[in-house]
Motif scaffolding. Structure first.
Motif, PDB file in Angstrom:
ATOM      1  N   THR A 199       0.855  -1.199   0.000  1.00  0.00           N
ATOM      2  CA  THR A 199       0.000   0.000   0.000  1.00  0.00           C
ATOM      3  C   THR A 199       0.892   1.251   0.000  1.00  0.00           C
ATOM      4  N   GLY A 200       0.354   2.342  -0.555  1.00  0.00           N
ATOM      5  CA  GLY A 200       1.184   3.547  -0.694  1.00  0.00           C
ATOM      6  C   GLY A 200       2.329   3.278  -1.658  1.00  0.00           C
ATOM      7  N   SER A 201       2.049   2.436  -2.650  1.00  0.00           N
ATOM      8  CA  SER A 201       3.106   1.847  -3.497  1.00  0.00           C
ATOM      9  C   SER A 201       3.824   2.842  -4.402  1.00  0.00           C
ATOM     10  N   ALA A 202       3.261   4.028  -4.592  1.00  0.00           N
ATOM     11  CA  ALA A 202       3.960   5.025  -5.410  1.00  0.00           C
ATOM     12  C   ALA A 202       4.440   6.195  -4.559  1.00  0.00           C
ATOM     13  N   GLY A 203       4.385   6.047  -3.246  1.00  0.00           N
ATOM     14  CA  GLY A 203       4.948   7.042  -2.331  1.00  0.00           C
ATOM     15  C   GLY A 203       6.428   6.766  -2.108  1.00  0.00           C
ATOM     16  N   LEU A 204       7.007   7.509  -1.187  1.00  0.00           N
ATOM     17  CA  LEU A 204       8.455   7.439  -0.954  1.00  0.00           C
ATOM     18  C   LEU A 204       8.889   6.050  -0.481  1.00  0.00           C
ATOM     19  N   VAL A 205       8.333   5.591   0.630  1.00  0.00           N
ATOM     20  CA  VAL A 205       8.737   4.298   1.197  1.00  0.00           C
ATOM     21  C   VAL A 205       8.161   3.144   0.367  1.00  0.00           C
ATOM     22  N   GLY A 206       6.886   3.295  -0.032  1.00  0.00           N
ATOM     23  CA  GLY A 206       6.221   2.215  -0.768  1.00  0.00           C
ATOM     24  C   GLY A 206       6.899   1.881  -2.089  1.00  0.00           C
TER      25      GLY A 206
ATOM     26  N   ILE B  41      -1.267  -0.614  -4.098  1.00  0.00           N
ATOM     27  CA  ILE B  41      -2.465   0.189  -3.820  1.00  0.00           C
ATOM     28  C   ILE B  41      -2.011   1.613  -3.508  1.00  0.00           C
ATOM     29  N   ASP B  42      -2.510   2.565  -4.275  1.00  0.00           N
ATOM     30  CA  ASP B  42      -2.212   3.983  -3.995  1.00  0.00           C
ATOM     31  C   ASP B  42      -3.208   4.821  -4.785  1.00  0.00           C
ATOM     32  N   ASN B  43      -3.941   5.682  -4.098  1.00  0.00           N
ATOM     33  CA  ASN B  43      -4.964   6.496  -4.786  1.00  0.00           C
ATOM     34  C   ASN B  43      -4.504   7.941  -4.998  1.00  0.00           C
ATOM     35  N   ASN B  44      -3.196   8.161  -4.890  1.00  0.00           N
ATOM     36  CA  ASN B  44      -2.629   9.507  -5.078  1.00  0.00           C
ATOM     37  C   ASN B  44      -3.208  10.524  -4.096  1.00  0.00           C
ATOM     38  N   TYR B  45      -3.522  10.086  -2.898  1.00  0.00           N
ATOM     39  CA  TYR B  45      -4.007  11.036  -1.888  1.00  0.00           C
ATOM     40  C   TYR B  45      -2.914  12.033  -1.519  1.00  0.00           C
ATOM     41  N   ARG B  46      -1.666  11.672  -1.823  1.00  0.00           N
ATOM     42  CA  ARG B  46      -0.516  12.561  -1.611  1.00  0.00           C
ATOM     43  C   ARG B  46      -0.756  13.918  -2.289  1.00  0.00           C
ATOM     44  N   GLU B  47      -1.347  13.870  -3.487  1.00  0.00           N
ATOM     45  CA  GLU B  47      -1.621  15.115  -4.210  1.00  0.00           C
ATOM     46  C   GLU B  47      -2.695  15.935  -3.488  1.00  0.00           C
TER      47      GLU B  47
ATOM     48  N   ASP C 181      -8.763   3.535  -2.293  1.00  0.00           N
ATOM     49  CA  ASP C 181      -8.579   4.225  -1.014  1.00  0.00           C
ATOM     50  C   ASP C 181      -8.607   3.167   0.096  1.00  0.00           C
ATOM     51  N   ILE C 182      -7.611   3.169   0.967  1.00  0.00           N
ATOM     52  CA  ILE C 182      -7.568   2.127   2.004  1.00  0.00           C
ATOM     53  C   ILE C 182      -8.716   2.261   3.014  1.00  0.00           C
ATOM     54  N   ARG C 183      -9.466   3.370   2.941  1.00  0.00           N
ATOM     55  CA  ARG C 183     -10.657   3.500   3.785  1.00  0.00           C
ATOM     56  C   ARG C 183     -11.860   2.799   3.151  1.00  0.00           C
TER      57      ARG C 183
ATOM     58  N   THR D 104       2.339   1.021   3.694  1.00  0.00           N
ATOM     59  CA  THR D 104       2.961   2.346   3.825  1.00  0.00           C
ATOM     60  C   THR D 104       1.997   3.483   3.467  1.00  0.00           C
ATOM     61  N   ALA D 105       0.788   3.149   3.005  1.00  0.00           N
ATOM     62  CA  ALA D 105      -0.177   4.216   2.677  1.00  0.00           C
ATOM     63  C   ALA D 105      -0.510   4.971   3.954  1.00  0.00           C
ATOM     64  N   ALA D 106      -0.390   6.277   3.902  1.00  0.00           N
ATOM     65  CA  ALA D 106      -0.555   7.033   5.139  1.00  0.00           C
ATOM     66  C   ALA D 106      -0.730   8.514   4.866  1.00  0.00           C
ATOM     67  N   GLN D 107      -1.235   9.194   5.886  1.00  0.00           N
ATOM     68  CA  GLN D 107      -1.170  10.648   5.968  1.00  0.00           C
ATOM     69  C   GLN D 107       0.054  10.895   6.852  1.00  0.00           C
ATOM     70  N   PRO D 108       1.213  11.284   6.280  1.00  0.00           N
ATOM     71  CA  PRO D 108       2.438  11.310   7.084  1.00  0.00           C
ATOM     72  C   PRO D 108       2.798  12.662   7.707  1.00  0.00           C
ATOM     73  N   SER D 109       1.947  13.677   7.523  1.00  0.00           N
ATOM     74  CA  SER D 109       2.367  15.023   7.943  1.00  0.00           C
ATOM     75  C   SER D 109       1.874  15.391   9.345  1.00  0.00           C
TER      76      SER D 109
ATOM     77  N   PHE E  82       4.284  -2.944   8.886  1.00  0.00           N
ATOM     78  CA  PHE E  82       3.630  -1.638   9.060  1.00  0.00           C
ATOM     79  C   PHE E  82       4.723  -0.602   9.320  1.00  0.00           C
ATOM     80  N   THR E  83       4.791   0.417   8.448  1.00  0.00           N
ATOM     81  CA  THR E  83       5.912   1.351   8.533  1.00  0.00           C
ATOM     82  C   THR E  83       5.622   2.597   9.359  1.00  0.00           C
ATOM     83  N   SER E  84       4.380   2.753   9.787  1.00  0.00           N
ATOM     84  CA  SER E  84       4.012   4.029  10.419  1.00  0.00           C
ATOM     85  C   SER E  84       4.818   4.296  11.676  1.00  0.00           C
ATOM     86  N   THR E  85       5.073   5.570  11.902  1.00  0.00           N
ATOM     87  CA  THR E  85       5.786   5.954  13.115  1.00  0.00           C
ATOM     88  C   THR E  85       4.776   6.335  14.190  1.00  0.00           C
ATOM     89  N   ASN E  86       4.644   7.589  14.507  1.00  0.00           N
ATOM     90  CA  ASN E  86       3.876   7.925  15.712  1.00  0.00           C
ATOM     91  C   ASN E  86       2.750   8.928  15.468  1.00  0.00           C
TER      92      ASN E  86
END
Ligand SMILES: NC(=O)c1ccc[n+]([C@@H]2O[C@H](COP(=O)([O-])OP(=O)(O)OC[C@H]3O[C@@H](n4cnc5c(N)ncnc54)[C@H](O)[C@@H]3O)[C@@H](O)[C@H]2O)c1
Length: 152
Positions: free
Chosen positions: A7-14, A31-37, A66-68, A90-95, A132-136
């Motif tokens: 998941t998040g396959s076209a993001g940085l980590v994915g 899986i990636d729906n370009n939510y980054r944009e 969308d993973i939701r 790795t699909a995430a809202q990372p900010s 699962f790559t998520s941090t905190n």
């Protein structure tokens, strides 16, 4: 068939995970729906990176889900079932800023989306390894709320 679902396959980590696992599995499902944009604007779009990995790895198959969206995830998991031997999530809202600004969206992606993937894995391919790559972010969201209420 051995499948890795990323998941998040076209993001940085994915996308790095796609590169790493592409020659170790028969098929990579991304899986990636370009939510980054949506989160960070047009310059953050995944389109260039998606084209790059699609051209590099012939065994890569992309799903703009969308993973939701539990129903769409379920369709995918039902189709590939126990062929899925690895999930790299790795699909995430990372900010940090976004988490503070819009905790509901943050929670829906990072918590509910993750729960969807865990539950689909439990039901359809329980032997698969789940990374699962998520941090905190969840903790950050909580701490932001505490800080906001203290400063109010
Ligand atoms: N980048 C780092 O240095 C780093 C370090 C440690 C941990 N992490 C964690 O790894 C994860 C990924 O980070 P990243 O830097 O690759 O972020 P990223 O924004 O580059 O990648 C995340 C991808 O997820 C996709 N996405 C977002 N919401 C989605 C949704 N609802 N459905 C489907 N796809 C969705 C985005 O389009 C994006 O391509 C995050 O949890 C982050 O906290 C990142």
């Amino acid at each position: 068939m051995k499948i890795a679902l990323i998941t998040g396959s076209a993001g940085l980590v994915g996308s790095e995970a796609v590169s790493f696992f592409a020659d170790k599995f028969d098929r990579i499902i991304g899986i990636d729906n370009n939510y980054r944009e949506v989160l960070f604007g047009a310059n953050a779009s995944i389109e260039w990176n998606l084209k790059r990995i699609q051209s590099l790895y012939q065994n890569y198959a992309h799903y703009s889900i969308d993973i939701r969206d539990k129903k769409s995830l379920e369709g995918l998991y039902k189709e590939f079932s126990t062929d899925i031997e690895l999930i790299v999530h790795t699909a995430a809202q990372p900010s940090h800023d976004w988490a503070a600004k819009d905790p509901f969206t943050d929670f829906s992606i990072n918590a509910n989306g993750t729960l969807n993937l865990l539950e689909m894995t439990r039901l359809h391919c329980p032997e698969a390894v789940f990374i699962f790559t998520s941090t905190n972010t969840l903790i950050r969201t909580f701490m932001n709320k505490v800080a906001i209420s203290r400063n109010a």
